[in-house]
Scaffold this active site. Structure first.
Site: not given
Ligand code: MRU
Length: 354
Positions: A90, A238
C-alpha cells in the site's frame, strides 16, 4: 472500557482479526511469514496506517526468525528484499516505510552482534514497535482529550481506532479518552464510502466502548455541519508532509473545507511515525488508486450499468491551512506547522535559511 486488539504476536506468528468480516463475524487468520502479512494487507484484512506498519515489522520478524542466513550481509540482503515487497502493498501510509526502515536501521546499528542474537533482537524490535504504538496512542488520547469539551458533538471519518492501530486508536483514541473522562460526548460517524470503514468498524468500536453515536452517509456531513450540529471534527492520518499537509481517507479534504468555512475546529490525530519529513508538501504524497469495482459494486453486487466506469482514489490530501491542530504523542502542534512540526517532532529549531 474495552479495547479492541486487531493483532496478536503469538508463538512467532501473527494472529490477525479479519476486518473485512466485521462487524458481524469475528474471525482470526494466522500469518506465518512476510508474504502472508503482505497478502493480508493487500486484501484489507488489516488496515489503518499504524497497523500496517506494525504488521510489516512482524512480517519481517517472522522471516528473520526462520532465516538460515549465517552472515550479517546475507541477513541484510534478505531483509531488504522482504522490506521492498511489503512496502509495495500500500503506497500512501508512510508508517509502512517507517517500520521497515526502523527494522533495517536497528540491524545496521547492531551489526557486530552474533547473527543468532541479532535475529532475536530484531524480533524484539518488532514487538517494541507494537508496544510503542499502543503507548503513543494512549498519550495521543490523553493529550487530545484536553481539546474536547463536555457534550461535544464530534464528527469522525473512516476508522482511526483500535482496529487501525496496536489497539487504542488515534482519532478514536481521543474520543475514547474523552468518553472515559465522562465528558458525555456524542459522535457522528461518516460511513466512508466505498469501503465503509466508518459504518463497519468505527460504529463497532464506539458501540463496544458504549459511546453515543449516529452513523451518517458521507454526503450528509455538510448538512450537520452547516446546521451547527457538529462542534469538532477529528480524523487520523496516513502521511503528514513537513509542512503539515495531511493525507487521510478519501473525503477528509471535503470535511476540512467544510469545517474551515463553518468555523469549527478540525483536528488530525496521529503518532509521529506518520510524519514524512522527506517530502515538503502534500503534493508529493502518492495516492493509492483502488479497484473501480469497490465503487460500482456493493458487497460484490453490481449497482451500476455494466458500461459504467468508476474512479477510486483511496486517500486525499488536506492542505495544512485547514487543520486547526495535529495531535501527536509529543504534543499538540499548531500553525505554523513547518516550524512547529520540526521543533516538536524532531526536537530541533529550524536554522534560518540564508
Ligand atoms: O484504507 P484504510 O482503511 O487503511 O484507511 C485508513 C485511514 O484512512 C485512517 O484514517 C488512517 O490510516 C489513520 S488510522 C489510525
Amino acid at each position: 472500557m474495552k479495547e479492541t486488539s486487531p493483532v496478536e504476536w503469538k508463538n512467532n506468528t501473527l494472529k490477525v482479526l479479519d476486518q473485512t468480516l466485521l462487524p458481524h463475524t469475528k474471525k482470526f487468520i494466522i500469518c506465518r511469514n512476510s508474504k502472508e502479512v503482505g497478502k493480508a494487507i493487500v486484501d484489507m484484512k488489516l488496515r489503518g496506517a499504524p497497523l500496517i506498519g506494525i504488521a510489516a515489522a512482524f512480517g519481517m520478524a517472522m522471516d528473520i526468525k526462520k532465516s538460515k542466513a549465517k552472515s550479517y550481509e546475507k541477513l541484510i540482503k534478505e531483509m531488504k528484499a522482504t522490506g521492498e515487497h511489503l512496502q509495495k502493498t500500500r503506497p500512501t501510509a508512510v508508517n509502512l516505510k517507517w517500520a521497515i526502515s526502523r527494522m533495517n536501521a536497528f540491524a545496521a546499528s547492531n551489526k557486530e552482534r552474533r547473527i543468532q542474537s541479532l535475529k532475536e533482537l530484531l524480533v524484539n524490535e518488532a514487538v517494541r514497535i507494537y508496544k510503542e504504538d499502543l503507548e503513543n496512542n494512549k498519550t495521543i488520547g490523553r493529550i487530545g482529550a484536553e481539546l474536547i469539551r463536555p457534550k461535544d458533538r464530534i464528527l469522525t471519518h473512516c476508522n482511526a481506532g483500535g482496529l487501525a492501530t496496536a489497539g487504542y486508536g488515534t482519532a478514536l483514541g481521543v474520543i475514547r479518552a474523552a468518553a472515559a473522562q465522562k465528558k458525555k460526548i456524542s459522535v457522528y460517524v461518516d460511513e466512508t464510502r466505498p469501503y465503509l470503514q466508518g459504518a463497519r468498524l468505527t460504529t463497532f468500536e464506539l458501540a463496544e466502548m458504549g459511546v453515543d453515536h449516529h452513523l451518517i452517509t458521507d454526503n450528509m456531513a455538510g448538512y450537520f455541519i452547516s446546521n451547527k450540529m457538529v462542534d469538532v471534527i477529528i480524523v487520523g492520518a496516513d502521511r503528514i508532509a513537513a509542512n503539515g499537509d495531511t493525507a487521510n481517507k478519501i473525503g477528509t479534504y471535503t470535511l476540512a473545507v467544510l469545517s474551515y468555512i463553518n468555523n469549527i475546529p478540525f483536528y488530525v490525530a496521529a503518532p509521529s511515525s506518520t510524519m514524512d519529513f522527506s517530502i515538503k508538501t502534500g503534493a508529493e504524497i502518492p495516492i493509492e488508486m483502488r479497484s473501480e469495482k469497490e465503487v460500482t459494486e456493493i458487497f460484490g453486487k453490481p449497482i451500476t450499468h455494466k458500461k459504467t466506469k468508476a474512479l477510486h482514489p483511496a486517500f486525499d490530501v488536506t492542505p495544512a491551512r485547514f487543520i486547526s491542530a495535529i495531535i501527536t504523542e509529543k504534543g499538540i502542534i499548531r500553525a505554523p506547522f513547518e516550524a512547529n512540526l520540526d521543533k516538536v517532532i524532531l526536537n530541533r529549531e529550524i536554522v534560518a535559511k540564508l
